[in-house]
Write an enzyme that holds these catalytic residues in place. Structure first.
Site, mmCIF file in Angstrom:
data_model
loop_
_atom_site.group_PDB
_atom_site.id
_atom_site.type_symbol
_atom_site.label_atom_id
_atom_site.label_comp_id
_atom_site.label_asym_id
_atom_site.label_seq_id
_atom_site.Cartn_x
_atom_site.Cartn_y
_atom_site.Cartn_z
ATOM 1 N N LYS A 202 0.863 -1.185 0.000
ATOM 2 C CA LYS A 202 0.000 0.000 0.000
ATOM 3 C C LYS A 202 0.898 1.233 0.000
ATOM 4 C CE LYS A 202 -3.676 2.291 2.594
ATOM 5 N NZ LYS A 202 -4.705 2.131 3.625
ATOM 6 N N LYS A 256 -2.123 -1.451 -3.812
ATOM 7 C CA LYS A 256 -3.002 -0.279 -3.741
ATOM 8 C C LYS A 256 -2.173 0.991 -3.756
ATOM 9 C CE LYS A 256 -6.093 1.868 -0.490
ATOM 10 N NZ LYS A 256 -6.485 1.896 0.892
HETATM 11 N N1 LIG Z 1 -8.382 1.258 3.219
HETATM 12 C C1 LIG Z 1 -9.247 1.604 2.178
HETATM 13 C C2 LIG Z 1 -8.807 2.817 1.497
HETATM 14 O O1 LIG Z 1 -7.911 3.503 1.991
HETATM 15 C C3 LIG Z 1 -9.408 3.167 0.190
HETATM 16 C C4 LIG Z 1 -8.702 4.269 -0.501
HETATM 17 C C5 LIG Z 1 -9.436 4.839 -1.688
HETATM 18 O O2 LIG Z 1 -10.375 4.295 -2.243
HETATM 19 O O3 LIG Z 1 -8.982 5.916 -2.088
#
Ligand SMILES: NCC(=O)CCC(=O)O
Length: 335
Positions: A202, A256
């Site tokens: 992440k 992510k």
């Molecule tokens: N832990 C979930 C997220 O941080 C989602 C981030 C996003 O959709 O920008």
């Protein structure tokens, strides 16, 4: 790899692109409804539907309406939904205790879904940012996000979510050692089947802005998350993070954000051959929607192309705010 192709004109790559049926026949990857996890925002109150301004088409719903959304998703064949809370600022504290309140929004919503729509998977994030008055994913002491004390909080949060009935836990906090401590707690408390989809790679990204708006964390965050989320310049480090999380008991891993990190998706899948997911985050969704609303791109085509790219990069599935739209398209038109 050798490429035993005859020279032009014996070889004409366009032969395989000449018609829709041919393109379908030779397509290497396809996007299907089984590839989708749909994030849903939950808010307080009754009969609430609150549009999220920075995410056109996305709304927060109250717990009484969340099962309706889950039911819609199940009807479309979406295998799993992920719930995120818009927490009342009054219950946010420096210790983020609301995270393990059995009656917090996502725990109540999970129980409701499990009662009414038992056949859909429910994923809950494990991280303190929706509950922490500092807006950070861990506990802050003297301006520092402290790792080991945060682990204790994350462990309690994970157990509360498992008790509420979550099928998948998504530790998204990026503290060191969190997967081990969560897995250990799950085993010791008789939750052997609760699955961990670790947000393993992440990144500290600029693409999360609209999400913070959706969960009401925009004003709360003090500073940035660069001491725990990854540096966007790094790639080998992502493999180390994935290796650590798998060695600690993660079942599946996530990269992510998604689109700017497709190279990471490919490396992770090639190296580890485990179920690998990408999170097409809020900023990616917002960019496509905003451009489409302005008539600058074809939103439908861009949505499909962006999601297909994850499959091509090697992902087994995608968390995407487009999940319902794309599942509807698949149901109505096929793809
Ligand atoms: N832990 C979930 C997220 O941080 C989602 C981030 C996003 O959709 O920008």
């Amino acid at each position: 790899m050798p490429h035993p192709t005859a020279p032009f004109p014996m070889t004409r790559p366009r032969r395989l692109r000449q018609a829709d049926w041919m393109r379908r026949l030779v397509r290497e990857t396809t996007l299907g409804v089984d590839d989708l996890i749909w994030p849903i925002f939950v808010t307080d109150g009754v009969d609430q539907r609150q549009p999220v301004a920075s995410m056109p088409g996305v709304e927060r719903v109250s717990v009484d309406l969340v099962a309706e959304k889950a039911n819609e998703a199940a009807g479309l064949g979406i295998p799993c939904i992920a719930l995120f809370p818009y927490t009342d600022p009054d219950v946010k504290t420096p210790g983020a205790e609301e995270a393990w309140n059995p009656e917090n929004l996502v725990n109540r919503a999970t129980r409701e879904i499990k009662k009414q729509v038992p056949d859909i998977g429910v994923m809950l994030d494990v991280a303190l940012d929706p509950y922490n008055s500092d807006g950070h994913d861990g506990i802050v002491r003297d301006g520092v996000v402290v790792n080991d004390e945060s682990l204790m909080a994350l462990q309690q949060q994970a157990l509360a979510h498992a008790e509420a009935g979550a099928d998948i836990l998504g530790p998204s906090d990026m503290m060191d050692g969190r997967i081990a401590i969560i897995r250990q707690a799950l085993e010791q408390n008789d939750f052997p089947d609760v699955t961990i989809l670790s947000y393993a790679a992440k990144y500290a990204s600029a693409f999360y802005g609209p999400f913070r708006d959706a969960v009401g964390a925009t004003g709360a965050l003090k500073g940035d998350k660069k001491t725990y989320q990854m540096d966007p310049g790094n790639s080998d480090e992502a493999l180390r993070e994935v290796a650590i999380d798998l060695s600690e008991g993660a079942d599946m891993v996530m990269v992510k954000p998604g689109m700017p990190y497709l190279d990471i998706c490919t490396r992770v899948k090639r190296e580890f051959s485990v179920p690998t997911y990408a999170y097409q985050v809020s900023g990616e969704y917002a960019m496509i929607q905003a451009a489409a609303q302005n008539g600058w791109i074809d939103g439908r085509a861009a949505m499909l192309e962006s999601l297909s790219a994850f499959k091509r990069a090697g992902c087994d599935g995608i968390l995407t705010y487009f999940a319902k739209d794309v599942a509807t398209l698949i149901a109505e038109e096929g793809l």
